[in-house]
Design an enzyme around this catalytic site. Structure first.
Site, PDB file in Angstrom:
ATOM      1  N   ASP A 107      -1.226   0.222 -10.644  1.00 31.19           N
ATOM      2  CA  ASP A 107      -0.266   0.103  -9.548  1.00 31.19           C
ATOM      3  C   ASP A 107       0.796   1.169  -9.802  1.00 31.19           C
ATOM      4  OD1 ASP A 107       1.810  -0.516  -7.852  1.00 31.19           O
ATOM      5  OD2 ASP A 107       1.897  -2.653  -8.370  1.00 31.19           O
TER       6      ASP A 107
ATOM      7  N   TRP B 236       6.208  -6.726 -12.092  1.00 26.52           N
ATOM      8  CA  TRP B 236       5.112  -6.448 -11.165  1.00 26.52           C
ATOM      9  C   TRP B 236       3.747  -6.692 -11.794  1.00 26.52           C
ATOM     10  CZ3 TRP B 236       5.599  -6.980  -6.341  1.00 26.52           C
ATOM     11  CH2 TRP B 236       6.797  -6.642  -5.702  1.00 26.52           C
TER      12      TRP B 236
ATOM     13  N   LYS C 141       8.397   4.002  -1.267  1.00 26.40           N
ATOM     14  CA  LYS C 141       9.277   4.407  -2.359  1.00 26.40           C
ATOM     15  C   LYS C 141       9.339   5.927  -2.493  1.00 26.40           C
ATOM     16  CE  LYS C 141       8.829  -0.112  -3.943  1.00 26.40           C
ATOM     17  NZ  LYS C 141       7.953  -1.140  -4.466  1.00 26.40           N
TER      18      LYS C 141
END
Ligand code: PLP
Length: 359
Positions: free
Chosen positions: A171, A101, A195
């Site tokens: 993030d 990511w 999530k």
């Protein structure tokens, strides 16, 4: 019967939340409409929105000089919008690459910035975080970006670097609200809701006031944090149902005792699972112990020819979505807030049983 769901996202939701959402689906508290059918500017939705904001601020202890934005587009889009919101007057942005990511985010930022990779753990196969002392920071970076829980690689950062005046941007998509975080250490933190906080469609951004004035002129108005903040996340239609659902999850978290309480549960869930992996040569975990994610636990069977049998047996026992990300293979158990400890116990029991059955 509901299965135990180890999906990396969209992911398991608390049963109590789903039950409440179901019971309120057709008629929200006697108003004669579903939340999905309400004007986002009406009295009912305003209450839902303000309550969710207040509960989020309380749970994460967000200081007064930070704004909480409810946006759309997910973590991926926020990683793209973020440089546009922070690069005015600057040339360089620093990135620390610790997995898929952060790597993706650094590449995306190349469109808007000179990207300095301050540190990377790619050579070691993304199994940890390089020590802060080795990070090569730029002199004039607009910000430093980290992904503090690498969802695919299972690498979590438990400490934060001290960057002086350079804003830290994180993030936190896959560990938002899994434990307390000291928001004052960050300039910006953001993540998608699907999530740990709810369903796909909602992205939550927490940004310090003084960073709202740094957007590039090319930044689309609807994606400019300053505009979103000035309009209390109502510049355009926000993801109303996703905000409502997040609100239910936030109430559920508060009832559980907040982030300190859920952190203890998450620590115990992760401990059980890593202990099972460590206790046997049949299963292999590759992440260095100090950086093992409490949320996403990737593991491999030493003999990968048994993968399909392992997954089929798990599925038959109601242990779902354990296949690892296609880029890394193997298995991954995502054990977000809503996965109960009973689910992890069922998983480790199955892992031991499967190992015995293969002897
Ligand atoms: C899931 C995830 C994303 C992407 O989220 P989308 O909602 O698909 O855009 C970004 N970053 C991290 C760390 C993630 O876990």
């Amino acid at each position: 019967m509901r299965a135990f769901n180890f999906s990396a996202g969209p992911a398991a939701l608390p049963l109590a939340v789903l039950e409440q959402a179901a019971s309120e689906m057709l008629d929200w508290r006697g108003c004669g409409m579903s939340v999905m059918e309400m004007s986002h500017r009406g009295r009912e939705f305003t209450e839902i929105h303000e309550t969710a904001l207040a509960d989020f601020r309380e749970l994460l202890q967000v200081p007064d000089n930070y704004r909480i934005l409810f946006m759309q587009g997910g973590g991926l889009s926020q990683n793209a919008i973020m440089p546009m919101n922070l690069m005015r007057g600057a040339k360089v942005a620093d990135y620390v690459v610790t997995g898929s990511w952060s790597q993706k985010s650094a590449r995306e930022a190349l469109k808007y910035a000179q990207v300095n990779i301050a540190a990377s753990s790619e050579a070691g196969g993304f199994t940890g975080v390089p020590p802060f002392s080795e990070w090569q920071l730029s002199d004039n970076a607009a910000y430093l970006h980290i992904c503090s829980n690498e969802t695919i690689n299972g690498v979590e950062m438990f400490d934060l670097p001290d960057l002086g005046h350079v804003p830290l941007v994180a993030d936190v998509s896959s560990h938002f609200l899994s434990r307390p975080m000291d928001v004052s250490r960050y300039g910006v933190l953001f993540g998608g809701a699907q999530k740990n906080i709810g369903i796909a469609g909602l992205t939550i951004v927490v940004v310090r006031d003084d960073l709202l004035d740094r957007a590039l002129p090319i930044c689309p108005t609807a994606f400019e944090w300053k505009t979103v903040a000035a309009n209390n996340s109502m510049y355009n239609t926000p993801p109303t149902y996703a905000i409502y659902l997040a609100g239910l999850v936030l109430k559920w978290l508060k009832q559980l005792g907040g982030l300190a309480a859920i952190e203890q549960i998450n620590i115990e869930k992760a401990r059980l699972l890593y202990a099972t992996i460590d206790a046997s040569d049949f299963y292999v975990g590759r992440v260095q112990a100090a950086f093992r994610s409490r949320m996403n636990v990737p593991f491999y069977l030493a003999d990968e020819s048994r993968n399909a049998d392992f997954l089929a047996g798990a599925q038959a026992r109601g242990l779902l979505q354990l296949r690892g990300h296609k880029s890394v293979g193997g298995m991954r158990a995502s054990i977000y807030n809503a996965v109960p400890i009973e689910g992890v116990k069922a998983l480790v029991d199955y892992m031991k049983e499967f190992e015995r059955s293969q002897a």
